[in-house]
Design a protein around this motif. Sequence first.
Motif, mmCIF file in Angstrom:
data_model
loop_
_atom_site.group_PDB
_atom_site.id
_atom_site.type_symbol
_atom_site.label_atom_id
_atom_site.label_comp_id
_atom_site.label_asym_id
_atom_site.label_seq_id
_atom_site.Cartn_x
_atom_site.Cartn_y
_atom_site.Cartn_z
ATOM 1 N N VAL A 5 -10.244 -1.360 4.207
ATOM 2 C CA VAL A 5 -9.206 -1.987 3.383
ATOM 3 C C VAL A 5 -9.750 -3.243 2.724
ATOM 4 C CG1 VAL A 5 -6.988 -3.187 3.483
ATOM 5 C CG2 VAL A 5 -7.290 -1.001 4.680
ATOM 6 N N ALA B 131 -12.158 -2.331 -0.123
ATOM 7 C CA ALA B 131 -11.474 -1.803 -1.311
ATOM 8 C C ALA B 131 -10.741 -2.912 -2.064
ATOM 9 C CB ALA B 131 -10.498 -0.703 -0.900
ATOM 10 N N LEU B 132 -10.208 -3.883 -1.349
ATOM 11 C CA LEU B 132 -9.478 -4.986 -1.984
ATOM 12 C C LEU B 132 -10.396 -6.115 -2.445
ATOM 13 C CD1 LEU B 132 -6.394 -5.232 0.422
ATOM 14 C CD2 LEU B 132 -6.416 -4.341 -1.912
ATOM 15 N N PRO C 111 -8.130 -0.365 -6.340
ATOM 16 C CA PRO C 111 -8.482 -0.200 -4.926
ATOM 17 C C PRO C 111 -8.001 1.135 -4.354
ATOM 18 C CG PRO C 111 -7.764 -2.439 -5.306
ATOM 19 C CD PRO C 111 -7.503 -1.693 -6.583
ATOM 20 N N ALA D 230 0.845 -1.197 0.000
ATOM 21 C CA ALA D 230 0.000 0.000 0.000
ATOM 22 C C ALA D 230 0.876 1.241 0.000
ATOM 23 C CB ALA D 230 -0.926 0.007 1.215
ATOM 24 N N ASP E 261 -1.176 -2.844 -4.394
ATOM 25 C CA ASP E 261 -2.478 -3.430 -4.096
ATOM 26 C C ASP E 261 -3.487 -2.353 -3.725
ATOM 27 O OD1 ASP E 261 -2.014 -6.466 -4.058
ATOM 28 O OD2 ASP E 261 -0.365 -5.712 -2.814
ATOM 29 N N LEU E 262 -3.005 -1.294 -3.081
ATOM 30 C CA LEU E 262 -3.929 -0.324 -2.507
ATOM 31 C C LEU E 262 -3.278 1.046 -2.421
ATOM 32 C CD1 LEU E 262 -6.682 0.134 -0.971
ATOM 33 C CD2 LEU E 262 -5.437 -0.387 1.138
#
Length: 677
Positions: free
Chosen positions: A670, A673-674, A562, A479, A527-528
Amino acid sequence: MKDNLLERVLGPTPPPAYALLYRQGHDQAEIIEGDVVDVDNLADIPLHDADGTVREVLALVPFRQVRERGYQAIDDGAPLRCLRVTARQEVPVQMLREALPATLPAIEGRGFDVPDQDYIATVSAVIGDEIGRGEGANFVIRRDFLAQADADGARVATSLLRRLLERERGAYWTFAVVTPDIILAGASPERHVSVNNGVATMNPISGTYRHPQGGVDPASFSRFLLDTKEVEELFMVVDEELKMMSQVCADGGQVLGPFLKQMSKVTHTEYLLKGHTSLDVRDVLRETMFAPTVTGSPMQNACAVIARHETKGRGYYSGVAALMTPEASGGFSLDAPILIRTAQITPGGEVRVSAGATLVRHSSPQGEVAETAGKAAGLLGALGLEAAYGAGFGAGAGSGAGSLQMAPEDIDELTSSASRVVPQPQGTPQPVPGAQTATELANDPHIRAALVARNRMLAPFWLAEQHDARSAGLTGRHAVVIDAEDRFTTMLAHQLRHLGMTVSVVPWAQVAADGEIPLPPDAEYLDLVIAGPGPGDPTDRSDPRMARLRAAVQRRLRDQAPLVAVCLSHQVVATELGLALARLDSPRQGVQLTIDYFGTPARIGFYNTFTARVEAGNSSPVRLSGGVEASIDPATGDVFALRGRGLATLQGHAESILSIDGIDVLERMVRHALGNV
């Protein structure tokens, strides 16, 4: 015969540079002699000689040094002064006190450089134009009491030190530092940061109760404990110092307290923050410049506000004195009080005593005038200037007004604990016969209970040690947190790491104009992205910071990648989804609200001046276009949170000390969003 450093320092031909210290937690007073070296940056503080020999160093760090972090400050030329210790002696504090000059030189008080009415106007402007525009949660604006002695500065400093040792109580450092052109003497109540054997400690102090004449009145003190402004001040500075602890300590910071800090003229409320650090003590100093209790929050904007509203540089006021001492382990300990309740003295005997008030949305301008006077009272009294400041030094509870925005059960517990001290008087408070001393007040079990009850408002996450990561199944996820000039991002990053993620913090200026975000060195992909909080007006299209945030949000939304967005960035997302923004009539700065987070009640801390808003009267959540839903306040239509495919936002701060349910809400955001991994 062994050199008696104390006799030499106080003799007819003292050395050019020396310090006299009495530090909290030490049985003996310390006398230090040193060579003066001025350096440009904290990293240049000379802890080693050219041959590698370690040195103990006492550094005087002026406020202007904050420019080293890229923050604004009026440049008054005050140097970063180092005393490389060449000799030291420890003596009983009574011996030091009796060796100091017994009488003060004549000192003429000249009053505050900023008159009361001018200071009131400045306070009103900061509340309306800065806090009211979303520039921050609180700001500290100072003014200076000026005086002139008919003796040289060293004599003023040493005679003042004696009186402080005789009169003052509860100080963290009581000290005098004499160098050829810079002389400081005072009794600072507040540790800024210390490091011992790898354990860092910070000590946020805020909330000021001014002692009435004749002793502390427990009835008025109980009302002080319930004062909105005083409680909010303390919680906000704890949040701000947790940002620093999250930066310098791998395990964040554990919050201990609250406690009372009792001085001769005032009593403060305080917490201790502790965590483990492996940083060089000079880096710890740099990452913690300077305490929010003397600047405000968020820190970067607070420095800009100070530069706009104060007319001259602060010198050493709100900087630190930093004693760095070699440890057997090969590292250094650090002990650094904030330079408040400190006289800045010239060799010719000019005296400047600075005092600042913390301005929040509930501040009373007239009350803040009294607060600056109250904070200066102990030092001015020790200088024999009681008549000079006169009746302007009010007494009693703090300068705020109103009642706490708390859950009813918390108010009941605080009120019950406080009111058991003495019956609450009807009408105008009257002096209480046999009023308690500060020591008795600190030991009163009901006052202690009222203090501890405050912790019911605080996040258990920060009240506990955080060595072990939470088992959240997010290990290996990368992230990036975009820092929009609010170091809440360091707390966010710490909590995300606690959830098992690998996290990097990226300044907003490193986001490309097209919204592309640089990859961390150890990541092949992201990933984020967490778009962070910050000060300012999210509708200001001319602000480059808003433009980069908007570009990053647009790109993530377009790619359905995400995205988690917090506070300011939540507002940016809301505008991209077509929602209107409104300025709140009363900014929510340090306010705790219970919200419906998509079916689950959650108590969250808020710091916002603007809000996204839908039509009032709807039940929460509200369905928006594009499959997005909004958690709202049905009474006002204020949007507290948004979520959609790959998207989760929050107007509040899950990372705040005020967010009791924050870590759970952040994990839910989290995961959503993922894709609910």
